[in-house]
Design a protein around this motif. Structure first.
Motif, PDB file in Angstrom:
ATOM      1  N   LEU A   1     -37.155 -12.702  18.409  1.00 31.07           N
ATOM      2  CA  LEU A   1     -37.706 -13.832  17.637  1.00 31.07           C
ATOM      3  C   LEU A   1     -38.879 -14.466  18.378  1.00 31.07           C
ATOM      4  O   LEU A   1     -39.901 -14.823  17.790  1.00 31.07           O
ATOM      5  CB  LEU A   1     -36.612 -14.865  17.372  1.00 31.07           C
ATOM      6  CG  LEU A   1     -35.481 -14.420  16.440  1.00 31.07           C
ATOM      7  CD1 LEU A   1     -34.366 -15.447  16.436  1.00 31.07           C
ATOM      8  CD2 LEU A   1     -36.001 -14.207  15.026  1.00 31.07           C
ATOM      9  N   THR A   2     -38.759 -14.577  19.707  1.00 34.16           N
ATOM     10  CA  THR A   2     -39.836 -15.186  20.507  1.00 34.16           C
ATOM     11  C   THR A   2     -41.080 -14.300  20.490  1.00 34.16           C
ATOM     12  O   THR A   2     -42.210 -14.796  20.341  1.00 34.16           O
ATOM     13  CB  THR A   2     -39.365 -15.393  21.947  1.00 34.16           C
ATOM     14  OG1 THR A   2     -38.185 -16.210  21.936  1.00 34.16           O
ATOM     15  CG2 THR A   2     -40.443 -16.082  22.763  1.00 34.16           C
ATOM     16  N   LEU A   3     -40.864 -12.987  20.660  1.00 27.24           N
ATOM     17  CA  LEU A   3     -42.015 -12.073  20.648  1.00 27.24           C
ATOM     18  C   LEU A   3     -42.695 -12.052  19.289  1.00 27.24           C
ATOM     19  O   LEU A   3     -43.917 -11.834  19.206  1.00 27.24           O
ATOM     20  CB  LEU A   3     -41.558 -10.659  21.028  1.00 27.24           C
ATOM     21  CG  LEU A   3     -41.150 -10.467  22.489  1.00 27.24           C
ATOM     22  CD1 LEU A   3     -40.503  -9.101  22.691  1.00 27.24           C
ATOM     23  CD2 LEU A   3     -42.354 -10.611  23.408  1.00 27.24           C
ATOM     24  N   ARG A   4     -41.919 -12.255  18.226  1.00 31.81           N
ATOM     25  CA  ARG A   4     -42.508 -12.285  16.888  1.00 31.81           C
ATOM     26  C   ARG A   4     -43.126 -13.633  16.544  1.00 31.81           C
ATOM     27  O   ARG A   4     -43.754 -13.777  15.496  1.00 31.81           O
ATOM     28  CB  ARG A   4     -41.458 -11.946  15.823  1.00 31.81           C
ATOM     29  CG  ARG A   4     -40.798 -10.591  15.987  1.00 31.81           C
ATOM     30  CD  ARG A   4     -41.770  -9.469  15.841  1.00 31.81           C
ATOM     31  NE  ARG A   4     -41.106  -8.179  15.890  1.00 31.81           N
ATOM     32  CZ  ARG A   4     -41.716  -7.027  16.030  1.00 31.81           C
ATOM     33  NH1 ARG A   4     -43.034  -6.993  16.167  1.00 31.81           N
ATOM     34  NH2 ARG A   4     -41.041  -5.893  16.074  1.00 31.81           N
ATOM     35  N   GLY A   5     -42.929 -14.617  17.420  1.00 33.16           N
ATOM     36  CA  GLY A   5     -43.491 -15.935  17.158  1.00 33.16           C
ATOM     37  C   GLY A   5     -42.759 -16.692  16.067  1.00 33.16           C
ATOM     38  O   GLY A   5     -43.376 -17.472  15.332  1.00 33.16           O
ATOM     39  N   ILE A   6     -41.435 -16.513  15.970  1.00 32.24           N
ATOM     40  CA  ILE A   6     -40.629 -17.155  14.913  1.00 32.24           C
ATOM     41  C   ILE A   6     -39.726 -18.194  15.561  1.00 32.24           C
ATOM     42  O   ILE A   6     -39.144 -17.957  16.634  1.00 32.24           O
ATOM     43  CB  ILE A   6     -39.791 -16.094  14.159  1.00 32.24           C
ATOM     44  CG1 ILE A   6     -40.716 -15.056  13.535  1.00 32.24           C
ATOM     45  CG2 ILE A   6     -38.931 -16.739  13.105  1.00 32.24           C
ATOM     46  CD1 ILE A   6     -39.977 -13.865  12.982  1.00 32.24           C
ATOM     47  N   SER A   7     -39.558 -19.330  14.888  1.00 32.37           N
ATOM     48  CA  SER A   7     -38.650 -20.351  15.376  1.00 32.37           C
ATOM     49  C   SER A   7     -37.221 -19.830  15.304  1.00 32.37           C
ATOM     50  O   SER A   7     -36.747 -19.381  14.259  1.00 32.37           O
ATOM     51  CB  SER A   7     -38.798 -21.629  14.542  1.00 32.37           C
ATOM     52  OG  SER A   7     -37.860 -22.593  14.965  1.00 32.37           O
ATOM     53  N   SER A   8     -36.506 -19.880  16.435  1.00 30.37           N
ATOM     54  CA  SER A   8     -35.166 -19.272  16.509  1.00 30.37           C
ATOM     55  C   SER A   8     -34.038 -20.277  16.463  1.00 30.37           C
ATOM     56  O   SER A   8     -32.884 -19.912  16.664  1.00 30.37           O
ATOM     57  CB  SER A   8     -35.073 -18.456  17.806  1.00 30.37           C
ATOM     58  OG  SER A   8     -35.282 -19.306  18.928  1.00 30.37           O
ATOM     59  N   THR A   9     -34.323 -21.554  16.198  1.00 30.78           N
ATOM     60  CA  THR A   9     -33.281 -22.591  16.270  1.00 30.78           C
ATOM     61  C   THR A   9     -32.188 -22.354  15.242  1.00 30.78           C
ATOM     62  O   THR A   9     -30.993 -22.273  15.567  1.00 30.78           O
ATOM     63  CB  THR A   9     -33.909 -23.978  16.054  1.00 30.78           C
ATOM     64  OG1 THR A   9     -34.958 -24.158  17.014  1.00 30.78           O
ATOM     65  CG2 THR A   9     -32.856 -25.070  16.229  1.00 30.78           C
ATOM     66  N   ASP A  10     -32.561 -22.228  13.969  1.00 25.87           N
ATOM     67  CA  ASP A  10     -31.565 -22.070  12.911  1.00 25.87           C
ATOM     68  C   ASP A  10     -30.858 -20.732  13.013  1.00 25.87           C
ATOM     69  O   ASP A  10     -29.632 -20.641  12.837  1.00 25.87           O
ATOM     70  CB  ASP A  10     -32.231 -22.202  11.538  1.00 25.87           C
ATOM     71  CG  ASP A  10     -32.796 -23.596  11.323  1.00 25.87           C
ATOM     72  OD1 ASP A  10     -32.279 -24.541  11.957  1.00 25.87           O
ATOM     73  OD2 ASP A  10     -33.768 -23.726  10.553  1.00 25.87           O
TER      74      ASP A  10
END
Length: 843
Positions: A208-217
């Motif tokens: 998720l981090t490498l894709r630049g996506i918020s991973s909180t939810d």
């Protein structure tokens, strides 16, 4: 670990746009019969919650437990192409095939349960039982919508794994008897299991981090799942995997092993995502630098525009495109130039390849593909210019005027290939400049002396660093016209080595039938050289390869007579040297008589270089007097000549008034003009040995042997002892022993000197001779007649014997020289002896 009863919100795959089709839909585009779209392909993020589907999630949670319990054992089958459905997975599907539509409609009229099986080959349009995997997922159809084109859009949720026990029917749709696969109980807690769960979560967060996506939810959902089997299903339902990898995870019943398979896929996905991120970062850095450079260049243009330095200039690409259009290239050449320009547009401007292409296009646009100078076709005016620049050389001038005449009548004629051959200093190179001036053409000189590299003519290929076109194309570019006069100087001094043979490369250049498509290695496109006029110069023809010599029209330029040298000195050399040394024509005075004395006593050459040096020396002496304050005019006389130039180098008293028996005077040709040879024969007591000295060549030695044989066979005619070869040795010597001598033209002189020595009768000292002999006594023709007669006149000879077949060459000899000599043609050696020993009558 027991399975929790609290329902977990299932992950809903974010729906792509309707225009985004799977690979199978692209393959079957236009075929309405088979488009079960696997729209559960992951979007840009591998894990993503669809927050706008909250109502669907609530509805699914309410019916989840009841739907799992009421799964029938006989159920319709929905084949899908490139998707594997996992438990708790909600996704939309487009259904287009007739059997698939029937299965969905049958499920909707019953319990809404349908078995989703994945095809083994997504290209199969109408799959049979053997084309489907036996393990799939029982799904509940939550919603269905009919599309205007007849397809169905359904929203399904995975309920449970199931295995096909038996296919009951395949028409009108597939129906299967299934066995539900119960979820295996969760294993006991252990460090290994905890490590596997944590690793799966951490790897998901990395993706998720490498894709630049918020991973909180998303991570909140994954952190609430403690069962390894369910965690594996949740992650696998949103991972980008190949169909066979996803199917192997679906068929795995052991929760720990299933999570281990998912962890392996997560590791691979992290590596792929890291590499993609690295590539994107590098591309972004390159784009940022390019954007920065573009911005700075635009600012620089604006600054120059404000300063009034650049005006409304086009950018570089447009400038090159305009130059290509302006150059008026032939069609095939313009095609190549435009191709290279398109390559340049796609390259970074600072790359090395772009620099190479830019230089290549500069050469292409600067060459005169169609530009030609207009010839001066006034024949009389051209003749005046030729006469102004050079004295005599009537043969060369006549050939140039003939060319102009033909050019005037036929403007499309090809340029001639002339080769001026003659000794050094006779004006071959300066004659080329005069020709260009008379034609009003550009002049370019290329020195070929010592050239050993074939690339000097044809150029280097662009693959080499610092490559350039050959000297021919460079000269065309410098002249800025396609029809210049190109002088190839010293063509007889070309060499060759491991880099190639330049003379072979010149074969195409100097052939009017081929040089209209001359291809330089650097340009790699044909250039028309047929309009250019090529003039070659050489001192001798022997070293020029025969194929190359065959392509040229040879014009011989012989040495000058004393009278011609005096005229040339008065008209050209004296005024030029006086000007170069700071004197006016009135201040430096020298008479024709003094010039004649300089020519006779200080220079012996066919050309004029030494004469010019001596005149320059005289001018420097007078320039010093002027610099010391003396007033002119400064006159050179016979009396002060010795003081100015020193003692004479060549004395008149070298000529012998009488010759002893055994000495004859021959005439020889050298690259620098004619020469006088004294051939000496001595008869010694011995046993018939023949001694040859004087650094004689093989041909001259054979002439001496032929002379001895002739004397032996004609001994009775000349009153010679017939057995002289048994009692006497014969020593033949040619003075100037350090100078190599060769050739057959001394045959007549050798016979005459031998007979003189054997008969003890002297030969007239004012008679010179030349000619080759045969054993039968015939006198054969030789070359260099004009040069030999010039040498005879300069040495004070009164009579010259030449072969009768060389009488035609006397036309080249000036009439004033022929009046100074008695020239006697001879056919047989018997004619020579009576003439050679007789005195010369005074006329």
């Amino acid at each position: 670990m027991k399975r929790k009863k609290t329902p977990i919100k299932p992950l809903v795959l974010k729906k792509k746009s309707d225009e985004k089709k799977s690979k199978s839909s692209i393959k079957n585009r236009g075929n309405d019969a088979g488009n079960d779209q696997g729209l559960n392909k992951p979007p840009v993020s591998p894990l993503q919650v669809h927050h706008d589907a909250a109502d669907l999630i609530d509805e699914a949670n309410q019916n989840l437990d009841g739907a799992e319990k009421n799964i029938p054992t006989t159920i319709p089958v929905l084949p899908v192409r490139d998707i594997v459905v996992f438990n708790y997975m909600i996704l939309p599907l487009f259904v287009g095939r007739e059997k698939s539509v029937g299965a969905v409609e049958a499920a909707m009229t019953a319990s809404r349960h349908i078995l989703v099986l994945t095809q083994k080959d997504e290209a199969t349009e109408n799959p049979e039982h053997g084309d489907l995997y036996r393990t799939g997922t029982v799904c509940m159809i939550m919603r269905m919508l009919k599309m205007p084109d007849g397809r169905l859009k359904v929203l399904v949720q995975g309920l449970s794994r199931a295995r096909v026990k038996n296919f009951i029917a395949s028409d009108p749709f597939h129906i299967a008897e299934i066995q539900k696969i119960e979820e295996a109980p969760s294993p006991q807690e252990s460090p290994e299991l905890e490590a596997l769960i944590r690793n799966s979560r951490e790897q998901s967060e990395k993706i998720l981090t490498l894709r630049g996506i918020s991973s909180t939810d998303i991570m909140g959902v994954l952190n609430n799942v403690e069962e390894p089997g369910r965690l594996a299903d949740l992650i696998a339902s949103n991972l980008r995997m190949k169909v066979h990898d996803a199917q192997s995870i679906l068929e795995c019943q052991d929760p720990t092993e299933r999570l281990s398979l998912v962890s392996t896929q997560l590791t691979q996905e992290v590596e792929v995502a890291s590499m993609q991120n690295k590539i994107q970062t590098m591309a972004k850095e390159g784009m940022d630098k390019a954007q920065r450079d573009f911005y700075l260049r635009e600012q620089l243009k604006a600054i120059k525009k404000e300063l009034g330095e650049s005006g409304d200039e086009l950018d570089e690409i447009e400038q090159i495109r305009a130059a290509i259009k302006k150059a008026k290239m032939p069609k095939e050449v313009r095609t190549e130039a435009e191709k290279q320009l398109r390559r340049l547009e796609t390259m970074h401007p600072e790359s090395s390849e772009a620099s190479v292409i830019r230089t290549y296009l500069d050469w292409m646009t600067e060459l005169p593909w169609k530009k030609a100078s207009r010839d001066r076709l006034d024949i009389k005016e051209a003749q005046v210019i030729l006469n102004e620049d050079h004295y005599d050389l009537e043969k060369v001038k006549e050939r140039i005027l003939e060319y102009l005449s033909v050019r005037k009548l036929n403007p499309t004629m090809k340029g001639p290939i002339l080769c001026f051959v003659g000794p050094p200093g006779v004006g071959k190179t300066s004659l080329g400049r005069s020709i260009a001036r008379s034609l009003q053409r550009k002049f370019h000189r290329i020195s070929l002396g010592g050239m050993r590299d074939e690339a000097e003519i044809r150029g280097h290929r662009r693959t080499y660093i610092g490559s350039m076109p050959g000297r021919i194309i460079q000269g065309i570019k410098q002249c800025k016209t396609r029809n210049p006069v190109i002088m190839l100087d010293e063509i007889d001094k070309l060499g060759n080595d491991f880099r190639g043979d330049p003379s072979s490369a010149l074969l195409e250049v100097l052939d009017p039938e081929q040089n209209n498509t001359f291809t330089d290695h650097y340009l790699n496109v044909p250039f028309d050289l047929s309009k250019a006029m090529f003039i070659c110069t050489a001192n001798v023809l022997d070293t020029i390869p025969r194929p190359l010599l065959d392509r040229m029209e040879v014009i011989s330029i012989t040495g000058y007579t004393e009278h011609e040298k005096v005229k040339i000195a008065c008209r050209y050399i004296v005024p030029r040297q006086a000007k170069e040394n700071g004197l006016s024509e009135d201040e430096f005075q020298i008479s024709d008589k003094v010039l004649g004395k300089v020519i006779r006593e200080y220079t012996r050459e066919a050309g004029l270089r030494n004469l010019e040096r001596q005149v320059g020396k005289l001018c420097r002496k007078m320039a010093r007097k002027k610099a010391e304050g003396e007033e002119g005019p400064f006159k050179v006389t016979v009396r002060n000549l010795d003081k100015l130039l020193g003692p004479p180098v060549f004395l008149e008293d070298e000529k012998e008034t009488t010759l002893p028996p055994g000495v004859a005077i021959g005439l020889a040709w050298t690259p620098v003009g004619g020469e006088i040879l004294h051939i000496e024969v001595s008869v010694l007591p011995g046993k018939g040995k023949l001694i040859l000295t004087g650094k004689l060549g093989d041909v001259m030695k054979e002439s001496a042997q032929a002379a001895v044989s002739f004397a032996r066979s004609h001994a009775d005619v000349y009153g010679i002892d017939p057995k002289f070869h048994e009692k006497q040795d014969i020593h033949i010597h040619v003075p100037a022993g350090a100078t190599p001598k060769d050739g057959p033209s001394a045959g007549v002189t050798l016979v005459t000197a031998l007979i003189s020595a054997l008969s003890n009768n002297p030969i007239n000292a004012e008679t010179a001779m030349t000619g080759e002999i045969s054993l039968r006594g015939r006198v054969l023709p030789v070359g260099g007649i004009k040069e030999k007669i010039l040498a005879a006149v300069s040495r004070g000879m009164k009579r010259v014997l030449i072969p009768s077949q060389n009488s035609k060459d006397l036309e080249e000899v000036p009439e004033d020289l022929r009046k100074k000599l008695e020239i006697i043609p001879i056919e047989r050696i018997e004619e020579v002896w009576p003439i050679a020993k007789s005195p010369i009558e005074e006329k």
